[in-house]
Design a protein around this motif. Structure first.
Motif, PDB file in Angstrom:
ATOM      1  N   ASN A  54       0.525  -1.255  -0.235  1.00 56.40           N
ATOM      2  CA  ASN A  54      -0.213   0.109  -0.145  1.00 56.40           C
ATOM      3  C   ASN A  54       1.010   1.143  -0.085  1.00 56.40           C
ATOM      4  OD1 ASN A  54      -1.671   2.549   0.142  1.00 56.40           O
ATOM      5  ND2 ASN A  54      -3.074   1.000   2.500  1.00 56.40           N
ATOM      6  N   ASP A  97       0.319   4.045   0.056  1.00 58.46           N
ATOM      7  CA  ASP A  97      -0.422   5.546   0.837  1.00 58.46           C
ATOM      8  C   ASP A  97       0.605   5.283   1.774  1.00 58.46           C
ATOM      9  OD1 ASP A  97      -1.229   6.289  -1.484  1.00 58.46           O
ATOM     10  OD2 ASP A  97      -3.774   5.099  -0.210  1.00 58.46           O
ATOM     11  N   ASN A  98       0.352   4.028   2.608  1.00 62.74           N
ATOM     12  CA  ASN A  98       1.597   3.940   3.978  1.00 62.74           C
ATOM     13  C   ASN A  98       2.099   5.038   3.475  1.00 62.74           C
ATOM     14  OD1 ASN A  98      -0.551   2.920   5.075  1.00 62.74           O
ATOM     15  ND2 ASN A  98      -0.150   0.414   4.668  1.00 62.74           N
ATOM     16  N   VAL A 150      -3.707  -4.243   3.198  1.00 58.31           N
ATOM     17  CA  VAL A 150      -4.008  -3.812   1.354  1.00 58.31           C
ATOM     18  C   VAL A 150      -5.868  -3.798   1.257  1.00 58.31           C
ATOM     19  CG1 VAL A 150      -2.889  -5.618   0.890  1.00 58.31           C
ATOM     20  CG2 VAL A 150      -4.716  -6.353   1.762  1.00 58.31           C
TER      21      VAL A 150
END
Length: 581
Positions: free
Chosen positions: A414, A416-417, A581
């Motif tokens: 992911n 975005d993390n 996820v």
């Protein structure tokens, strides 16, 4: 200090139409404050790694070497513990903090008058409290250059030598400043018949020199340092922004091709900025300089607003919010060449060429003499600005490649993390050459710095708490990376004694120069003498321990101690209701 401060705050200033004002900036606060109850020692960020105040009964401010010797002698005579602190105190671990009882802090803030340039022999000798920028300017005025320097110039000569501070280079003697030291003097305890303290001069090749050149303040207090110099030259810098798909296979070639190479990786943005940085002849046209964006003076209101926004995103678990600013930050870095300027005002295009002394280091936010302005360094603790962790790890080139591939696997679950780290400066990747110093790097190394959000309240877990703990443990446990001595959370130092082949010889030098442990402290007891701290509730949240039970996290807020996702042997504090996820 790493070049790793968020530029989002400048974006806010630009959008609001109010630009930072250098001439009205508030200089950083001095790190030592005393009153009738004793003295408090702070670092530049206003908070130590353990969040506990550093108190001592007494502080002294010598102005000469004899006054420095007398201060150590008095501490030794009284059987006090002693610690040196600079006028800057840019250290995250408590290197400068003595025990609270029967102790003294010896500040070098006023011991900064001597800078002697020996043009014929290309050397400079400076008092330990001299600021790096003052030394560089004096050397450049004499037609010479100090080759290596850290990227942040707000440090003292004694402090940067003691902690292994560095720039970036695998060429020549390399990017670590201590590898350019020719000699130094230490003030160490002595028997009563020798006046309780004495000055010892150590030169390159002397038996104790390699211990003293990175000493962590544990052998004595550095009094003076002599550094080698080179004839003045200019540098030419270009940033090349590329897709990050294969940079783990390019970094070694990059470091070998360019004398002062570095790479900044923005994992959430799938970008890597390669710094093409080489010396050029002094008669090359150009009068550029490096005014790194994150080290410029910033409106206090802007710094506070950026912190409030980052805090709101973190506490509401809004990774998308952090990603929106991360993309804008990267675009702004590209537009502004990360603070490089072709003249005193503007970036007009690559390459940016300027004198080495104006290109190698920066820190304009600290230099204004005005004390009541509207701007400051963005992390100034007096304004509740940026508050962050900094992790810095030295890898062998082979393990660094594997580390990056593991981080990419974690990122790809992911992306975005990883936006939070890209709001600062991503992963700053530099190159440090093998050193003879016992606590320097024992091999040609790749060093990685990254900054990430730190909660104002130590009991509050952070967004992606588990991810950054896993990355940290990948570095220091799985790949055996060595920590930067003046950075990092405490967990980075676990097992550090086994990572330096010369560590036993360093301990022997401690015994020889400070047999009664005058310069020992709680921090050195834990890290150097391997006295492991007791694990407490919530200790993993601040990097004071690696969790082994849920209570080391924050079970009341849903954070439990679980295994890593890529490095499965890691033990991290994860929000139990969230999937990657």
């Amino acid at each position: 200090m790493a070049a790793a401060i968020s530029v989002s705050l400048l974006l806010v200033a630009i959008i609001s139409g109010s630009c930072p004002s250098f001439t009205s900036a508030k200089p950083p606060a001095p790190p030592v404050f005393c009153d009738d109850s004793g003295c408090v020692v702070s670092n530049a960020y206003g908070v130590w790694a353990d969040r506990q105040q550093c108190r001592t009964g007494l502080a002294v401010f010598p102005t000469t070497e004899e006054e420095l010797r007398a201060a150590v002698a008095e501490a030794h005579r009284k059987r006090f513990k002693a610690k040196a602190v600079s006028g800057f105190s840019h250290t995250i671990p408590k290197l400068a903090c003595p025990p609270p009882e029967n102790s003294v802090v010896i500040s070098t803030a006023k011991y900064n008058s001597r800078i002697e340039v020996d043009v014929a022999n290309r050397r400079v000798t400076a008092d330990a409290g001299v600021g790096l920028r003052d030394l560089i300017d004096k050397v450049e005025a004499a037609g010479l250059s100090l080759l290596a320097a850290p990227y942040w110039e707000g440090v003292s000569i004694g402090g940067l030598i003691s902690t292994g501070s560095h720039g970036s280079s695998w060429w020549g003697r390399g990017g670590a400043v201590h590898d350019h030291v020719e000699s130094l003097t230490l003030v160490v305890p002595a028997p009563a018949e020798e006046g309780h303290a004495k000055v010892v001069t150590l030169r390159r090749g002397d038996p104790l020199f390699n211990a003293a050149s990175v000493s962590l303040g544990l052998l004595g207090i550095i009094s003076q340092v002599t550094l080698s110099l080179e004839p003045s030259f200019k540098r030419s810098i270009t940033y090349s922004f590329q897709n990050d798909s294969s940079f783990e296979d390019q970094f070694m070639d990059h470091a070998r091709k360019h004398e002062f190479a570095d790479i900044t990786w923005f994992p959430s943005q799938h970008q890597a900025a390669f710094r093409l940085d080489d010396r050029v002849p002094l008669n090359t046209s150009g009068d550029g300089f490096n005014d790194f964006i994150g080290f410029q003076s910033t409106l206090m209101a802007v710094s506070m607003a950026v912190r409030a926004t980052e805090k709101a995103f973190d506490e509401s678990r809004n990774a998308k919010g952090k990603c929106a600013t991360a993309a804008t930050v990267l675009a702004f870095k590209k537009l502004m060449a990360n603070g490089l300027k072709n003249n005193n005002l503007l970036f007009t295009g690559y390459p940016v060429t300027g004198r080495h002394g104006r290109m190698q280091t920066s820190g304009s936010c600290q230099h204004s003499p005005v004390s009541d302005g509207l701007s400051s360094c963005p992390w100034d603790p007096r304004i509740k600005g940026l508050l962050f962790y900094e992790t810095t790890a030295f890898f062998s080139p082979q393990s660094f490649r594997s580390f990056i591939l593991d981080v990419k696997r974690l990122r790809d679950m992911n992306p975005d993390n990883f936006c939070g780290v890209d709001n600062y400066n991503g992963f700053m990747i530099r190159f440090v050459k093998r050193s003879e110093s016992l606590l320097g790097q024992p091999e040609d190394s790749v060093v990685v710095d990254f900054n990430y959000y730190r909660a104002s309240d130590p009991s509050i877990p952070r967004l992606n708490q588990d991810l950054w703990e896993e990355v940290e443990q990948m570095a220091f446990v799985k790949y055996g990376a060595r920590p930067h001595w003046a950075k990092n959370r405490n967990v980075a130092f676990l097992g550090v004694q086994g990572k330096y082949p010369g560590f036993k010889r360093f301990l022997a030098a401690m015994k020889e120069l400070d047999p009664e442990g005058v310069f020992q402290s709680p921090w050195s007891d834990e890290v150097i003498n391997e006295k492991e701290a007791v694990k407490s509730d919530g200790c993993a949240l601040e990097g004071q321990c690696i969790c082994s039970e849920d209570r080391h996290c924050s079970p009341s807020k849903g954070y439990l101690c679980q295994n890593g996702l890529v490095y499965e042997e890691a033990r991290v504090c994860r929000f139990a209701n969230v999937s990657m996820v």
